[in-house]
Design a protein around this motif. Structure first.
Motif, mmCIF file in Angstrom:
data_model
loop_
_atom_site.group_PDB
_atom_site.id
_atom_site.type_symbol
_atom_site.label_atom_id
_atom_site.label_comp_id
_atom_site.label_asym_id
_atom_site.label_seq_id
_atom_site.Cartn_x
_atom_site.Cartn_y
_atom_site.Cartn_z
ATOM 1 N N ILE A 59 -7.592 -1.741 -9.680
ATOM 2 C CA ILE A 59 -8.322 -0.495 -9.467
ATOM 3 C C ILE A 59 -7.751 0.577 -10.393
ATOM 4 C CG2 ILE A 59 -9.055 1.205 -7.742
ATOM 5 C CD1 ILE A 59 -10.030 -1.725 -7.234
ATOM 6 N N ARG B 58 2.842 -6.214 1.217
ATOM 7 C CA ARG B 58 1.964 -5.082 0.919
ATOM 8 C C ARG B 58 1.324 -4.470 2.177
ATOM 9 N NH1 ARG B 58 -3.429 -5.311 -0.084
ATOM 10 N NH2 ARG B 58 -4.296 -3.400 -0.923
ATOM 11 N N LEU B 59 0.772 -5.321 3.015
ATOM 12 C CA LEU B 59 0.040 -4.791 4.167
ATOM 13 C C LEU B 59 0.972 -4.099 5.156
ATOM 14 C CD1 LEU B 59 -2.667 -7.529 4.822
ATOM 15 C CD2 LEU B 59 -2.780 -5.502 3.389
ATOM 16 N N LEU C 74 0.979 1.661 -4.884
ATOM 17 C CA LEU C 74 0.050 1.371 -3.784
ATOM 18 C C LEU C 74 -0.518 -0.045 -3.854
ATOM 19 C CD1 LEU C 74 -1.813 4.788 -3.747
ATOM 20 C CD2 LEU C 74 -0.323 3.915 -1.948
ATOM 21 N N GLY C 75 -0.111 -0.771 -4.853
ATOM 22 C CA GLY C 75 -0.596 -2.153 -4.986
ATOM 23 C C GLY C 75 -2.009 -2.236 -5.518
ATOM 24 N N LEU C 76 -2.518 -1.131 -6.079
ATOM 25 C CA LEU C 76 -3.868 -1.156 -6.641
ATOM 26 C C LEU C 76 -3.869 -1.854 -7.997
ATOM 27 C CD1 LEU C 76 -4.963 2.487 -5.774
ATOM 28 C CD2 LEU C 76 -5.739 0.412 -4.661
ATOM 29 N N LEU D 275 1.842 -0.735 3.597
ATOM 30 C CA LEU D 275 0.733 0.234 3.552
ATOM 31 C C LEU D 275 0.379 0.806 4.923
ATOM 32 C CD1 LEU D 275 -1.663 -1.289 0.856
ATOM 33 C CD2 LEU D 275 -0.030 0.576 0.618
ATOM 34 N N ARG D 276 0.762 0.118 5.970
ATOM 35 C CA ARG D 276 0.535 0.637 7.324
ATOM 36 C C ARG D 276 1.233 1.986 7.519
ATOM 37 N NH1 ARG D 276 -1.789 -3.695 9.826
ATOM 38 N NH2 ARG D 276 -0.716 -5.431 8.871
ATOM 39 N N ILE E 195 -9.761 1.054 10.592
ATOM 40 C CA ILE E 195 -8.920 0.099 9.841
ATOM 41 C C ILE E 195 -7.473 0.182 10.304
ATOM 42 C CG2 ILE E 195 -8.024 -0.476 7.539
ATOM 43 C CD1 ILE E 195 -10.785 0.361 6.438
ATOM 44 N N LEU E 196 -7.017 1.411 10.565
ATOM 45 C CA LEU E 196 -5.620 1.573 10.999
ATOM 46 C C LEU E 196 -5.440 1.313 12.494
ATOM 47 C CD1 LEU E 196 -4.730 4.810 8.981
ATOM 48 C CD2 LEU E 196 -3.937 2.501 8.516
ATOM 49 N N GLN E 197 -6.564 1.122 13.187
ATOM 50 C CA GLN E 197 -6.559 0.868 14.633
ATOM 51 C C GLN E 197 -5.805 1.966 15.388
ATOM 52 O OE1 GLN E 197 -5.830 -3.242 15.768
ATOM 53 N NE2 GLN E 197 -6.369 -3.937 13.735
ATOM 54 N N ARG F 250 2.386 8.097 9.400
ATOM 55 C CA ARG F 250 2.734 7.723 8.033
ATOM 56 C C ARG F 250 4.154 8.208 7.723
ATOM 57 N NH1 ARG F 250 -1.921 6.164 5.326
ATOM 58 N NH2 ARG F 250 -3.628 6.065 6.814
ATOM 59 N N LYS G 67 -7.631 -7.479 0.509
ATOM 60 C CA LYS G 67 -8.794 -7.296 -0.356
ATOM 61 C C LYS G 67 -9.876 -8.320 -0.027
ATOM 62 C CE LYS G 67 -6.737 -5.405 -4.578
ATOM 63 N NZ LYS G 67 -6.445 -5.717 -5.986
ATOM 64 N N LEU H 84 -13.180 -4.503 13.196
ATOM 65 C CA LEU H 84 -13.127 -3.053 12.987
ATOM 66 C C LEU H 84 -13.467 -2.694 11.543
ATOM 67 C CD1 LEU H 84 -9.967 -2.224 15.123
ATOM 68 C CD2 LEU H 84 -12.323 -1.591 15.631
ATOM 69 N N SER I 156 -6.093 1.043 -0.564
ATOM 70 C CA SER I 156 -4.735 1.538 -0.284
ATOM 71 C C SER I 156 -4.443 1.450 1.206
ATOM 72 C CB SER I 156 -4.591 2.999 -0.708
ATOM 73 O OG SER I 156 -4.807 3.128 -2.065
ATOM 74 N N LEU I 157 -5.431 1.058 1.953
ATOM 75 C CA LEU I 157 -5.240 0.911 3.405
ATOM 76 C C LEU I 157 -4.705 -0.501 3.692
ATOM 77 C CD1 LEU I 157 -8.500 2.678 4.570
ATOM 78 C CD2 LEU I 157 -6.187 3.514 4.902
ATOM 79 N N PRO I 158 -4.043 -0.662 4.823
ATOM 80 C CA PRO I 158 -3.434 -1.972 5.108
ATOM 81 C C PRO I 158 -4.464 -3.038 5.482
ATOM 82 C CG PRO I 158 -3.050 -0.476 6.911
ATOM 83 C CD PRO I 158 -3.734 0.324 5.861
ATOM 84 N N VAL I 159 -5.238 -3.439 4.510
ATOM 85 C CA VAL I 159 -6.245 -4.468 4.767
ATOM 86 C C VAL I 159 -6.331 -5.358 3.526
ATOM 87 C CG1 VAL I 159 -8.101 -2.906 4.040
ATOM 88 C CG2 VAL I 159 -8.639 -4.824 5.493
#
Lengths: 302, 247
Positions: free
Chosen positions: B246, A73-74, A52-54, A77-78, A105-107, A151, B104, B6, B99-102
């Motif tokens: 994280i 990544r973005l 998840l790129g964390l 993750l969408r 956030i996901l619009q 998803r 950091k 948003l 983990s959301l597409p945003v």
């Protein structure tokens, strides 16, 4: 397995002296319900955080939807929904408000919230504050969060942790239905073999950071091919004789175990008797999945 | 831009039903109420002081009010910064949010901006409360709008360094108690730091003391340092937060 949703190449994560994930080559086929199995502390959660790129890998790469995570990544993750260990929620907010944050956030359209709540059967409690939820309801809310939007991949890390048996069954059935309901590929991590056995069609087993098995559940079950257990006299001579005949023999607790595949029990018996050995017991044993798992992971099982 | 807007709305929603919104209103009201009592009882005495001989009633009110407000505002802003990050730690939500597409960096910036907006709201309400107090006390002079405007502007500059400083600690230290303690000790010590102009320039907690418009003091240099510090710690916070893993 040409159509892979997740592929990692030599994925490694080190923390000072500890290698949590060691050269992992994970391959998750499209449309699969992939069970990521391993004892506690095996490296499952670290792997999921890397997916998840964390966390950033020490070495290796992660490809999801054939895109490299480090670079896109973005975009990736969408299309990825996740539930990492315990669900996250703001307890002073209602279920709907919690999902509203993700929706913004996901619009997404507002109806996506209702859709997700309907799938996890929480629509009746959408205006209830999360602090009044049971653990099972919180877990379902976490799943709803992961499901919102289109998803294509769901990554669920130990989603039944802390639930009572009824809750486990409920969440398990829900997860099992997800590929059908959403069309998504699901990667589900767990340390409970029976849970994975019941719902997954592909399995990856991790132990001490290393992937010790990866394949379909059928392939894993194939490992349970018979093992012949023989009580024979004299034991050590019989063992040496069978080894000379090309059998793979193991001497355990005064019994000989033949793990060579496709060995016919009758044939072994005939060979021994004709050679003058006294066979007092001969039986075919099937290894259970539990035993295979124990063998692969060195003995930890729940 | 829409994505960030948003994200900011999401951040605003996260603080719904917390004590943050009541604090935004109650803090200036409390400070204003105390100033009202102070001037209602002591107006003639204060007006008669030799030190206040050249000051109009609005200036006197502002000086008296600032003795409280220079503590109230930074303390509450410290609480805001810590709480906004604490909400993520408490609910174990970093892993979910990130983990959301945003990006950091945008998550951090949105939190910083939310603290700034809440501070802005408090400073705005405080300005309104000051005017209302002056009106209630029927000052002989007309409302000194340039003075109040200057005071508001100075506060917006002075508080920005403290916001960046506190957000930096709150984001990087999981234990909210530590970031709160740093903030409270810093604010409590600010009066001592402000005794030296050089120290006041370098300590973000002391910048607020220089928000009071006073032609006899060079506020500009300290407030410029405030903006510099704000930018420095904002960028440092973004960089450190982006690199944070994280677990």
């Amino acid at each position: 397995m040409s159509d892979l949703i997740i592929e990692t190449t030599g994925l490694t994560k080190r923390f000072k002296n500890l290698t949590a994930v060691d050269s992992l080559n994970l391959q998750v086929p499209k449309g699969a319900l992939y069970g990521f199995l391993g004892p506690n502390g095996a490296g499952k959660s670290t792997t999921i955080r890397l997916l998840l790129g964390l966390m950033k890998p020490t070495k290796g790469k992660v490809f999801i939807f054939k895109k490299e995570l480090g670079e896109e990544r973005l975009d990736i993750l969408r299309k990825v929904g996740s539930l990492v260990e315990s669900p996250s929620y703001y307890e002073q907010l209602t279920a709907y408000e919690n999902l509203e944050i993700t929706r913004k956030i996901l619009q997404l359209d507002k109806k996506e919230i209702d859709k997700a709540l309907e799938i996890v059967k929480l629509e009746k409690w959408k205006n209830t504050r999360v602090k009044n939820f049971s653990l099972g309801m919180k877990q379902r809310l976490g799943l709803a969060q992961a499901l919102m939007g289109d998803r294509e991949l769901l990554i669920l890390d130990e989603p039944t942790n802390g639930l009572d048996p009824a809750g486990v069954k409920e969440i398990r059935n829900l997860i099992k239905s997800l590929p059908r309901l959403t069309g998504a590929t699901v990667l589900l991590s767990s340390h409970i073999l029976s849970e994975i056995e019941l719902i997954a069609d592909y399995v990856g087993i991790i132990n001490k950071g290393k992937l010790v098995f990866q394949g379909s559940l059928e392939e894993l079950k194939e490992k349970s091919t018979r093992e012949i257990c023989i009580e024979v006299h004299p034991l050590s001579e019989a063992e040496a004789f069978l080894k000379r005949q090309g059998y793979q023999v193991e001497n355990k607790n005064g019994m000989l175990y033949l793990s060579k595949r496709k060995t016919a029990a009758a044939e072994v018996n005939k060979t021994l008797v004709l050679e003058g050995f006294q066979v007092s017991h001969l039986a075919e044993n099937e290894k259970t999945l539990e035993e295979i798992f124990l063998e692969l992971t060195g003995g930890t099982l729940q | 831009m829409k994505e960030f807007y948003l994200l900011l709305r999401g951040e605003l929603l996260k603080v719904k039903r917390t004590f943050i919104f009541p604090l935004v209103f109650l803090t200036p009201l409390l400070a204003g109420g105390l100033s009202l009592i102070n001037l209602y009882l002591r107006y003639d005495y204060l007006k008669g002081l030799e030190a206040n001989a050249d000051l109009n009633s609005w200036q006197i009110l502002l000086i008296q009010h600032h003795f409280l407000w220079f503590l109230f505002l930074p303390l509450v802003v410290t609480v805001f910064a810590s709480t906004i990050f604490y909400l993520e730690y408490k609910s174990n939500s970093w892993k979910n949010t990130l983990s959301l597409p945003v990006a950091k960096s945008k998550v951090y910036l949105a939190k910083w901006l939310l603290v700034y907006m809440l501070s802005l709201a408090m400073i705005g309400i405080n300005g309104t409360v000051i005017v209302l107090v002056g009106k209630f006390l029927s000052f002989p002079e007309t409302t000194d709008w340039p003075l109040i405007f200057q005071y508001t502007l100075n506060q917006l500059m002075a508080i920005s360094s403290l916001i960046s400083f506190q957000c930096f600690f709150s984001a990087l230290i999981k234990n909210t108690g530590i970031s709160l303690t740093i903030g409270f000790v810093g604010v409590a010590s600010s009066l001592f730091f402000a005794q030296s102009k050089r120290l006041a320039e370098l300590i973000p907690y002391a910048h607020m003391l220089y928000a009071l418009p006073d032609p006899t003091i060079d506020n500009g240099t300290v407030l410029s340092y405030g903006l510099l510090f704000a930018l420095f710690f904002l960028l440092s916070g973004i960089i450190c937060f982006t690199k944070k893993e994280i677990a």
